[in-house]
Scaffold this motif. Structure first.
Motif, mmCIF file in Angstrom:
data_model
loop_
_atom_site.group_PDB
_atom_site.id
_atom_site.type_symbol
_atom_site.label_atom_id
_atom_site.label_comp_id
_atom_site.label_asym_id
_atom_site.label_seq_id
_atom_site.Cartn_x
_atom_site.Cartn_y
_atom_site.Cartn_z
ATOM 1 N N TYR A 180 -5.175 -1.840 -8.156
ATOM 2 C CA TYR A 180 -5.517 -2.083 -9.558
ATOM 3 C C TYR A 180 -4.837 -1.024 -10.432
ATOM 4 N N CYS A 181 -4.600 0.167 -9.877
ATOM 5 C CA CYS A 181 -3.908 1.220 -10.638
ATOM 6 C C CYS A 181 -2.502 0.762 -11.024
ATOM 7 N N GLN A 182 -1.874 -0.007 -10.121
ATOM 8 C CA GLN A 182 -0.524 -0.492 -10.430
ATOM 9 C C GLN A 182 -0.552 -1.521 -11.548
ATOM 10 N N ILE A 183 -1.579 -2.380 -11.523
ATOM 11 C CA ILE A 183 -1.743 -3.370 -12.581
ATOM 12 C C ILE A 183 -1.976 -2.645 -13.907
ATOM 13 N N ALA A 184 -2.770 -1.569 -13.853
ATOM 14 C CA ALA A 184 -3.214 -0.901 -15.075
ATOM 15 C C ALA A 184 -2.179 0.045 -15.660
ATOM 16 N N CYS A 185 -1.225 0.515 -14.867
ATOM 17 C CA CYS A 185 -0.284 1.520 -15.373
ATOM 18 C C CYS A 185 0.786 0.856 -16.235
ATOM 19 N N PRO A 186 0.861 1.216 -17.522
ATOM 20 C CA PRO A 186 1.862 0.585 -18.387
ATOM 21 C C PRO A 186 3.280 1.043 -18.057
ATOM 22 N N PHE A 187 3.399 2.142 -17.317
ATOM 23 C CA PHE A 187 4.723 2.650 -16.972
ATOM 24 C C PHE A 187 5.142 2.249 -15.549
ATOM 25 N N ASN A 188 4.333 1.457 -14.882
ATOM 26 C CA ASN A 188 4.618 1.015 -13.497
ATOM 27 C C ASN A 188 4.907 2.192 -12.568
ATOM 28 N N ILE A 189 4.104 3.224 -12.629
ATOM 29 C CA ILE A 189 4.377 4.427 -11.853
ATOM 30 C C ILE A 189 3.808 4.410 -10.430
ATOM 31 N N LYS A 191 3.167 3.822 -6.792
ATOM 32 C CA LYS A 191 3.887 2.997 -5.816
ATOM 33 C C LYS A 191 3.016 2.878 -4.569
ATOM 34 N N PHE A 192 3.141 1.744 -3.890
ATOM 35 C CA PHE A 192 2.321 1.459 -2.723
ATOM 36 C C PHE A 192 3.216 1.368 -1.488
ATOM 37 N N GLU A 193 2.753 1.901 -0.370
ATOM 38 C CA GLU A 193 3.576 1.872 0.853
ATOM 39 C C GLU A 193 3.439 0.516 1.537
ATOM 40 N N SER B 48 5.048 -6.728 -4.551
ATOM 41 C CA SER B 48 5.879 -5.558 -4.841
ATOM 42 C C SER B 48 5.131 -4.639 -5.785
ATOM 43 N N ASP B 49 5.711 -3.485 -6.060
ATOM 44 C CA ASP B 49 5.050 -2.552 -6.963
ATOM 45 C C ASP B 49 4.917 -3.130 -8.371
ATOM 46 N N GLY B 50 5.798 -4.062 -8.726
ATOM 47 C CA GLY B 50 5.691 -4.714 -10.038
ATOM 48 C C GLY B 50 4.645 -5.806 -10.024
ATOM 49 N N TYR B 51 4.583 -6.531 -8.922
ATOM 50 C CA TYR B 51 3.599 -7.615 -8.777
ATOM 51 C C TYR B 51 2.668 -7.279 -7.614
ATOM 52 N N PRO B 52 1.755 -6.328 -7.830
ATOM 53 C CA PRO B 52 0.927 -5.887 -6.709
ATOM 54 C C PRO B 52 -0.160 -6.886 -6.302
ATOM 55 N N SER B 107 -10.651 -12.450 1.991
ATOM 56 C CA SER B 107 -9.287 -12.303 1.474
ATOM 57 C C SER B 107 -9.072 -10.918 0.904
ATOM 58 N N VAL B 108 -10.085 -10.390 0.231
ATOM 59 C CA VAL B 108 -9.957 -9.045 -0.329
ATOM 60 C C VAL B 108 -9.745 -8.040 0.801
ATOM 61 N N MET B 109 -10.447 -8.230 1.905
ATOM 62 C CA MET B 109 -10.282 -7.304 3.027
ATOM 63 C C MET B 109 -8.886 -7.413 3.658
ATOM 64 N N VAL B 110 -8.272 -8.590 3.514
ATOM 65 C CA VAL B 110 -6.891 -8.728 3.988
ATOM 66 C C VAL B 110 -5.945 -8.073 2.989
ATOM 67 N N ASP B 111 -6.286 -8.203 1.711
ATOM 68 C CA ASP B 111 -5.402 -7.756 0.631
ATOM 69 C C ASP B 111 -5.395 -6.242 0.428
ATOM 70 N N ILE B 112 -6.553 -5.603 0.550
ATOM 71 C CA ILE B 112 -6.569 -4.179 0.215
ATOM 72 C C ILE B 112 -5.933 -3.366 1.331
ATOM 73 N N GLY B 113 -5.194 -2.345 0.926
ATOM 74 C CA GLY B 113 -4.396 -1.599 1.885
ATOM 75 C C GLY B 113 -5.219 -0.646 2.734
ATOM 76 N N ARG B 114 -6.222 -0.039 2.133
ATOM 77 C CA ARG B 114 -6.997 0.972 2.848
ATOM 78 C C ARG B 114 -8.436 0.472 2.987
ATOM 79 N N TYR B 115 -8.542 -0.667 3.699
ATOM 80 C CA TYR B 115 -9.826 -1.380 3.817
ATOM 81 C C TYR B 115 -10.923 -0.528 4.454
ATOM 82 N N TRP B 116 -10.539 0.418 5.335
ATOM 83 C CA TRP B 116 -11.564 1.234 5.992
ATOM 84 C C TRP B 116 -12.302 2.140 5.007
ATOM 85 N N ASN B 117 -11.741 2.300 3.826
ATOM 86 C CA ASN B 117 -12.412 3.120 2.804
ATOM 87 C C ASN B 117 -13.328 2.304 1.907
#
Lengths: 339, 390
Positions: A180-189, A191-193, B48-52, B107-117
């Protein structure tokens, strides 16, 4: 923990001037370095960085020092991401980067910094070619907003803004990876691994964990990029002091700069501020054109808190529903018995 | 226990061709999900980081929970508005809603990256009340539990009919407090369905001006109500045809409320466009403009059919109207989460990968599988014998 940070900042106040002007790299390349700055770091308040586009020559030393300082694995971060012809800058043995003054560089240099949007970097230099004004570099990293969208969005406080120093910090121990942080950041900062089974969010934290501890040994808190920038194109310090410095540079050379300091007002103000070249608008450098002074995080919080103020609306609604429901159920039961 | 004979177990074999086909889809999906956990989200998806956020959130959660609003709508209609004649429809709606919400959670549990948290949602020190997602997550989790409780009467009744005495007393005790659970089952969707809209306010310019508005919570709530009515009509007509049962005429009168809500929703939508000054965008030739008008038309046409056409008395008419509403309403939600979302240049436009689509498809398959199995075990569907008395 906060106490230590405050002490660090006090030290920063003492050693501020030295910190802003010192650094080994700048001594080596003194011929292109600017006049030393006089800004100091006061003992409290938010810190940030000032990037002066007129000084940056796009050498990317800051990119290298960033990943080296933040313990990012070279083979993972460089070999896999950066095309071979662009890799030399990141090799440790190649300590002398090419820092030709901008006017001696070839504007048609095809080097486009292809890794710039890659999630494996916290800090990048991007190059924008513009037919009218030539080409421009811009340093991109977390802006450390005054009212960060990522902090407002994060459901579990993995993103927080430190009240003492203004650094927007990320805690992977609590992060659930919802992005959600990525959605919320207006600067697209942030990054997710994406390609890791155990991923995390990657973003600039102003080298707080890695370099600020140096202050305990009498050194100034620094960021890797500001410490190593041979041009002093980016400097670290208290945001107010940096703002004063930026205004001073603007007043001294008004013809050189875009009159608006980017970061002073945009999105409610950011910790990292930019002096851009005259005639260059933020949107020419990849900053969002639609972004004005309005802060979306505050807007979103206003909507949410208006609806849920003290939980009055949900409680009142529940009371009404339960009352109507039980009344109707009783009535229905009675009718059923009468049949 | 005046409702005892209102619902009945569907007497049909569980192992059918539909059962096996959906089971295969589920198994492929499970394998892909396993691959995602080993290799990372980037390997199976086009995110992607643009379309998370992709279809796992845009479809499975945003659209999926709207399709799961049947239980919400019938709880309002029956218990709050005092229309007990619709009570026979409630169990199948609750069952479908239960699966819809549980699978959105999965689906949320599949989608979130750090589900154990994700246990941090239960640690008060970690609560972040400014976060819209925090509220949505808590409400959705709570509502899933409520839906399971709301379904329990069917389970108890089924067990009691098989001679389990404890189930009969459990049914009676649950019946006494059930109305307070049901009231929660109306409150929680009202909260999180509107917040699913608020969620995107913070994205600011990234959401196209025709969709980005302070009215998002109101529009999402209205859309949820509309889709709740539509899904009840859709499910009941589908069960009628699929299980070869008599048509439940309650549907016709229930659908009469749809035109009013539909028109109300379109009015709010138009007000929101006016306040954000985005009417110019609505007439700029582009794909998104087309999507915008389709969202409006697919809500208005069914409203028109139900209000003015004699077709609305037939099962086919109701099915078509409800399907259009679901399509238009779902499209609106997908637009807000995916289609009308644009992070700016530098990112490839998102379109889900085959694996991503298959995982979503397998979630839908689990839903169908669970539904067609449970109606054959517990008294869920309206009892055709009791039906004739009305």
């Amino acid at each position: 923990m906060n106490k230590t940070r405050r002490e660090i900042l006090k030290l920063a106040g003492v050693a501020g001037v030295a910190g802003l002007t010192g650094g080994t790299a700048s001594a080596v390349h003194a011929q292109v370095a600017p006049e030393t700055t006089k800004a100091t770091i006061p003992t409290n308040g938010a810190v940030g960085m000032l990037y002066d586009a007129s000084l940056c020559v796009g050498c990317q030393v800051c990119v290298r020092s960033c990943y080296e300082t933040n313990f990012l694995n070279r083979s993972y971060y460089v070999d896999q991401v950066i095309p071979p012809e662009e890799q030399s800058i990141f090799l440790k043995e190649d300590l002398k980067p090419i820092i030709a003054p901008k006017d001696q560089q070839d504007p048609s240099d095809p080097k486009i910094y292809s890794y710039a949007n890659d999630y494996r970097f916290r800090n990048v230099i991007q190059k924008y070619v513009d037919e009218e004004n030539g080409f421009h570099f811009v340093k991109r990293q977390c802006m450390h907003c005054n009212h960060p969208g990522c902090v407002s969005a994060c459901p579990v406080k993995a993103m927080t803004k430190n009240e003492a120093d203004g650094v927007v910090e990320y805690n992977q121990e609590v992060c659930i990876g919802c992005r959600y942080c990525q959605i919320a950041c207006p600067f697209n900062i942030p990054k997710f691994e994406w390609h890791r089974a155990v991923p995390k969010i990657v973003k600039c934290e102003l080298c707080k964990d890695t370099l600020w501890n140096d202050a305990a040994s009498g050194k100034t808190p620094q960021t890797a990029c500001t410490r190593d920038c041979p041009q002093k194109a980016v400097i670290f310090g208290n945001r107010d002091a940096l703002m004063a410095e930026a205004k001073k540079r603007l007043a001294e050379n008004p013809e050189k700069y875009n009159p608006t300091i980017y970061g002073e007002e945009v999105y409610g103000g950011t910790g990292v501020i930019y002096l851009l070249d005259a005639g260059v608008e933020p949107e020419n450098l990849g900053f969002p054109a639609e972004l004005g002074a309005e802060n979306y995080a505050q807007k979103s919080e206003k909507v949410q808190h208006t609806i849920y103020k003290f939980g009055i609306a949900p409680l009142a609604l529940y009371g009404t529903l339960a009352y109507l429901g039980s009344k109707n159920a009783k009535k229905h039961k009675k009718e059923g018995d009468d049949e | 226990m005046s409702n005892t004979n209102e619902s009945a177990v569907l007497k049909a074999p569980i192992l059918t061709k539909t059962f096996l086909i959906t089971l295969i889809v589920v198994l492929i999906g499970v394998a892909l999900i396993g691959y995602r956990y080993v290799s990372g989200i980037g390997v199976v998806s086009n995110l992607s980081d643009g379309y998370p956020w992709g279809i796992w959130l845009g479809y499975d959660v945003a659209v999926g929970t709207a399709f799961a609003c049947g239980g919400y709508i019938l709880a309002i209609t029956v218990y709050i508005m005092n229309n007990f004649k619709y009570h026979p429809l409630i169990r199948s709606a609750v069952l479908a809603s239960m699966f819809g919400y549980a699978l959105a959670g999965l689906s949320v549990m599949v989608d979130i990256g750090r589900y154990w948290n994700s246990y941090n949602f239960f640690v008060p020190g970690r609560w972040q009340p400014n976060s819209v997602m925090f509220e949505v997550a808590l409400c959705v989790m709570a509502y899933t539990v409520i839906l399971i409780i709301e379904f329990l009467p069917a389970v108890f009744e089924g067990l009691a009919d098989k001679g389990h005495a404890w189930a009969k007393s459990a049914y009676k005790s649950l019946d006494k407090v059930l109305i307070f659970i049901i009231a929660l089952g109306v409150l929680l969707p009202t909260m999180h369905q509107s917040s699913l809209g608020s969620m995107l306010i913070i994205s600011g310019y990234k959401l196209h001006p025709l969709w980005q508005t302070m009215f998002l919570p109101m529009l999402f709530l209205g859309n949820a109500i509309l889709m709740g009515f539509a899904i009840v009509g859709f499910e009941v007509t589908l069960a009628t045809v699929g299980f070869k049962r008599p048509f439940e005429k309650e549907l016709v009168s229930l659908s009469k409320v749809i035109p009013f809500i539909a028109v109300g929703w379109v009015v709010i939508r138009f007000i929101s466009i006016t306040t954000s000054g985005a009417w110019g965008e609505a007439f700029t030739p582009s794909w998104l403009t087309l999507v915008f008008w389709l969202e409006i038309i697919l809500v208005l046409i069914p409203a028109f059919i139900i209000q003015f056409s004699s077709w609305s008395g037939s099962m086919r008419g109701i099915f078509v109207s409800c399907f259009m509403l679901m399509f238009g309403g779902g499209m609106y939600r997908l637009s807000v989460y995916i289609t009308a979302f644009d992070p700016g240049s530098g990112y490839n436009t998102y379109f889900p990968s085959v694996s991503e689509l298959f995982i979503t498809l397998s979630m839908i398959a689990i839903e169908i599988l669970g539904y067609i199995t449970l109606v054959k075990i517990f008294p869920v569907l309206a009892n055709p014998a009791a039906h004739k008395k009305h």
